[in-house]
Design an enzyme around this catalytic site. Structure first.
Site, PDB file in Angstrom:
ATOM      1  N   ASN A 224       0.846  -1.197   0.000  1.00 39.49           N
ATOM      2  CA  ASN A 224       0.000   0.000   0.000  1.00 39.49           C
ATOM      3  C   ASN A 224       0.879   1.244   0.000  1.00 39.49           C
ATOM      4  OD1 ASN A 224       0.555   0.776   2.852  1.00 39.49           O
ATOM      5  ND2 ASN A 224      -0.368  -1.228   3.214  1.00 39.49           N
ATOM      6  N   ALA A 289       1.458   1.064  11.759  1.00 38.45           N
ATOM      7  CA  ALA A 289       1.714   0.409  10.468  1.00 38.45           C
ATOM      8  C   ALA A 289       0.417   0.216   9.685  1.00 38.45           C
ATOM      9  CB  ALA A 289       2.379  -0.947  10.705  1.00 38.45           C
ATOM     10  N   PRO A 319      -3.194 -12.186   9.900  1.00 36.23           N
ATOM     11  CA  PRO A 319      -3.623 -11.971  11.295  1.00 36.23           C
ATOM     12  C   PRO A 319      -3.851 -10.484  11.536  1.00 36.23           C
ATOM     13  CG  PRO A 319      -1.272 -12.465  11.162  1.00 36.23           C
ATOM     14  CD  PRO A 319      -1.826 -12.674   9.792  1.00 36.23           C
ATOM     15  N   ASP A 320      -4.815 -10.153  12.395  1.00 31.65           N
ATOM     16  CA  ASP A 320      -4.995  -8.751  12.794  1.00 31.65           C
ATOM     17  C   ASP A 320      -4.120  -8.526  14.028  1.00 31.65           C
ATOM     18  OD1 ASP A 320      -5.866  -6.298  13.901  1.00 31.65           O
ATOM     19  OD2 ASP A 320      -7.706  -6.448  12.705  1.00 31.65           O
ATOM     20  N   PHE A 338      -4.483   2.873  15.001  1.00 31.17           N
ATOM     21  CA  PHE A 338      -4.755   3.851  13.944  1.00 31.17           C
ATOM     22  C   PHE A 338      -5.943   3.375  13.114  1.00 31.17           C
ATOM     23  CE2 PHE A 338      -1.628   7.280  13.438  1.00 31.17           C
ATOM     24  CZ  PHE A 338      -0.890   7.047  14.579  1.00 31.17           C
TER      25      PHE A 338
HETATM   26  N1  CTP Z   1      -3.953  -3.565  11.875  1.00 30.91           N
HETATM   27  C1  CTP Z   1      -3.271  -4.660  12.325  1.00 30.91           C
HETATM   28  N2  CTP Z   1      -3.301  -5.828  11.604  1.00 30.91           N
HETATM   29  C2  CTP Z   1      -4.007  -5.898  10.460  1.00 30.91           C
HETATM   30  C3  CTP Z   1      -4.712  -4.784   9.991  1.00 30.91           C
HETATM   31  C4  CTP Z   1      -4.662  -3.624  10.736  1.00 30.91           C
HETATM   32  O1  CTP Z   1      -2.628  -4.588  13.359  1.00 30.91           O
HETATM   33  N3  CTP Z   1      -4.008  -7.026   9.773  1.00 30.91           N
HETATM   34  C5  CTP Z   1      -3.946  -2.351  12.707  1.00 30.91           C
HETATM   35  C6  CTP Z   1      -3.298  -1.149  12.076  1.00 30.91           C
HETATM   36  O2  CTP Z   1      -1.919  -1.069  12.403  1.00 30.91           O
HETATM   37  C7  CTP Z   1      -4.078  -0.009  12.700  1.00 30.91           C
HETATM   38  C8  CTP Z   1      -5.468  -0.609  12.915  1.00 30.91           C
HETATM   39  O3  CTP Z   1      -5.278  -2.016  12.943  1.00 30.91           O
HETATM   40  O4  CTP Z   1      -3.560   0.355  13.959  1.00 30.91           O
HETATM   41  C9  CTP Z   1      -6.493  -0.271  11.871  1.00 30.91           C
HETATM   42  O5  CTP Z   1      -6.001  -0.551  10.592  1.00 30.91           O
HETATM   43  P1  CTP Z   1      -6.859  -0.211   9.289  1.00 30.91           P
HETATM   44  O6  CTP Z   1      -6.106  -0.699   8.094  1.00 30.91           O
HETATM   45  O7  CTP Z   1      -7.315   1.200   9.330  1.00 30.91           O
HETATM   46  O8  CTP Z   1      -8.162  -1.057   9.519  1.00 30.91           O
HETATM   47  P2  CTP Z   1      -8.533  -2.573   9.437  1.00 30.91           P
HETATM   48  O9  CTP Z   1      -8.677  -3.092  10.827  1.00 30.91           O
HETATM   49  O10 CTP Z   1      -7.587  -3.308   8.536  1.00 30.91           O
HETATM   50  O11 CTP Z   1      -9.986  -2.500   8.799  1.00 30.91           O
HETATM   51  P3  CTP Z   1     -10.429  -2.033   7.318  1.00 30.91           P
HETATM   52  O12 CTP Z   1      -9.303  -2.449   6.389  1.00 30.91           O
HETATM   53  O13 CTP Z   1     -11.706  -2.773   7.088  1.00 30.91           O
HETATM   54  O14 CTP Z   1     -10.633  -0.549   7.356  1.00 30.91           O
END
Ligand code: CTP
Length: 409
Positions: A224, A289, A319-320, A338
């Site tokens: 990205n 990130a 993984p989230d 974030f």
């Molecule tokens: N994040 C994370 N792991 C992921 C995706 C996101 O730790 N796989 C964290 C990012 O570092 C940030 C937060 O979750 O602190 C939100 O990330 P964002 O990309 O805005 O949102 P998503 O949770 O991925 O949801 P969406 O893509 O549906 O907006």
């Protein structure tokens, strides 16, 4: 009897031969309310800014030469065969709280990288034991010249802090990187550092930054537009406060701040592993990130060849990391998440905050018309457990916003 006013922190301000040298007067005026500013002018700098103007702004004589004002040792002093006893600016460098070279020319960066000491300012930079910051200003071609790039890397590794330069219109008429940071921004950073230094000593801060890269085959990937600037600014702001910082970063083009531990990763999986390994030892976790939500189910070990018709890529969820961090979070840990949104910022961010209830959720707009990615500026909406309403931070430099976020932490 009135109490003696507390001594102001001491800033040694080096001014070198960059076209932005004339801005050193304004910078001095902006530093003066909270610091004692002692200007040191190089020979080239003196061609661009009048010594008198700097002296007037600072209220101190401008030091230009190594042997100026040296007190000779009285004849007959035991062991006093050396012609000089006390050199005032050398004495001053011993007690300075910050050495700030602003503007710093390409020539001066080269001197610092080599450790030359052939004039007063370069000598003082070697002599001082306090932090050394540089605010470079030069033509974009000079800034990107391999010799300057190499010097920047050497200095970055040595722990020097770079303020700017920024991208924009340059004095020579060209456009690009090389613009002197605004005097108000440099003064803000100096004040933040001088006010907060040591406040977070003993605190362990873990920051994630940048994009992740998910391989499709050995030459292609999913990623990205995140530049990593916000995360790096947060890591620097935590360093300013004396914290022990670990930066887990995806690939970026930035020089990393001099953190205690720099962990470079590529994929979300690697970032996930590195963050969880360090989580229990961290007091504050800042997840800036831009993590890829998906990866290719089976990346090809060899380059995928062009064929007739389209190609279908199968994706699976990554993984989230933030969700896992929140699941394992201990009471005394503070977690900052974030939210990157292209639309309905407040509504989407609020929904995200409910899903991932961190102590602070920092929302920013990304994509067309947004500032979140690949820019020096940003504007933020911060949701905090301690505030009823979201806090709005207007458009500002990421370095300043980082300080404001840490103030909330
Ligand atoms: N994040 C994370 N792991 C992921 C995706 C996101 O730790 N796989 C964290 C990012 O570092 C940030 C937060 O979750 O602190 C939100 O990330 P964002 O990309 O805005 O949102 P998503 O949770 O991925 O949801 P969406 O893509 O549906 O907006």
């Amino acid at each position: 009897m009135s109490k003696p006013s507390p001594q102001k922190p001491r800033v040694l301000l080096g001014v070198t031969g960059s076209i932005a040298a004339y801005k050193a007067v304004e910078l001095t005026q902006k530093l003066k309310p909270f610091a004692e500013v002692r200007p040191v002018l190089t020979h080239a700098g003196s061609r661009l800014v009048p010594e008198k103007a700097l002296a007037k702004a600072s209220g101190f004589p401008v030091w230009t030469s190594l042997f100026e004002g040296a007190t000779p040792i009285p004849p007959g002093t035991p062991g006093g065969s050396h012609p000089l006893a006390v050199v005032p600016h050398i004495e001053y460098a011993k007690s300075a709280d910050l050495v700030l070279v602003a503007p710093a020319s390409a020539d001066f960066l080269a001197k610092l990288a080599l450790g030359l000491a052939d004039d007063l300012l370069s000598t003082l930079c070697l002599y001082a034991t306090c932090p050394l910051w540089v605010a470079p200003a030069m033509n974009v071609k000079m800034w990107n010249h391999p010799a300057v790039v190499q010097n920047r890397e050497i200095l970055g590794k040595r722990g020097l802090r770079f303020l700017g330069p920024y991208s924009g219109h340059l004095a020579c008429g060209e456009v690009g990187d090389g613009r002197f940071a605004e005097p108000s921004e440099i003064a803000f950073q100096a004040q933040s550092y001088l006010n907060h230094r040591g406040q977070w000593r003993g605190r362990k801060v873990l920051v994630t930054a940048g994009p992740t890269q998910e391989p499709i085959d050995p030459v292609r990937m999913i990623t990205n537009r995140s530049s990593g600037k916000m995360g790096y600014a947060l890591a620097q702001a935590a360093l300013n406060r004396g914290a022990e910082v670990t930066l887990v970063t995806g690939p970026t083009r930035l020089i990393p701040p001099p953190v205690a531990r720099l962990v470079q990763v590529e994929t979300a999986d690697e970032m996930h592993r590195e963050v969880l390994r360090r989580l229990s030892a961290s007091d504050v976790v800042v997840m800036a990130a831009a993590v890829s939500d998906y990866r290719i189910t089976q990346a090809s070990p060899i380059k995928i060849k062009k064929r007739k018709g389209g190609v279908t890529l199968r994706l699976e969820k990554n993984p989230d990391i933030l969700a896992d961090v929140l699941r394992r979070k201990k009471t005394l840990q503070t977690v900052v998440g974030f939210a990157a949104e292209t639309d309905r910022l407040e509504e989407n961010a609020l929904a995200k905050w409910k899903r991932k209830p961190c102590d602070l959720l920092v929302a920013n707009r990304v994509g067309k018309g947004g500032r979140g990615f690949d820019s020096d500026l940003n504007e933020l909406l911060v949701f905090s457990l301690k505030h009823k309403r979201p806090i709005r931070f207007k458009k500002d430099l990421k370095s300043r916003l980082a300080e404001k976020i840490l103030d909330l932490v």
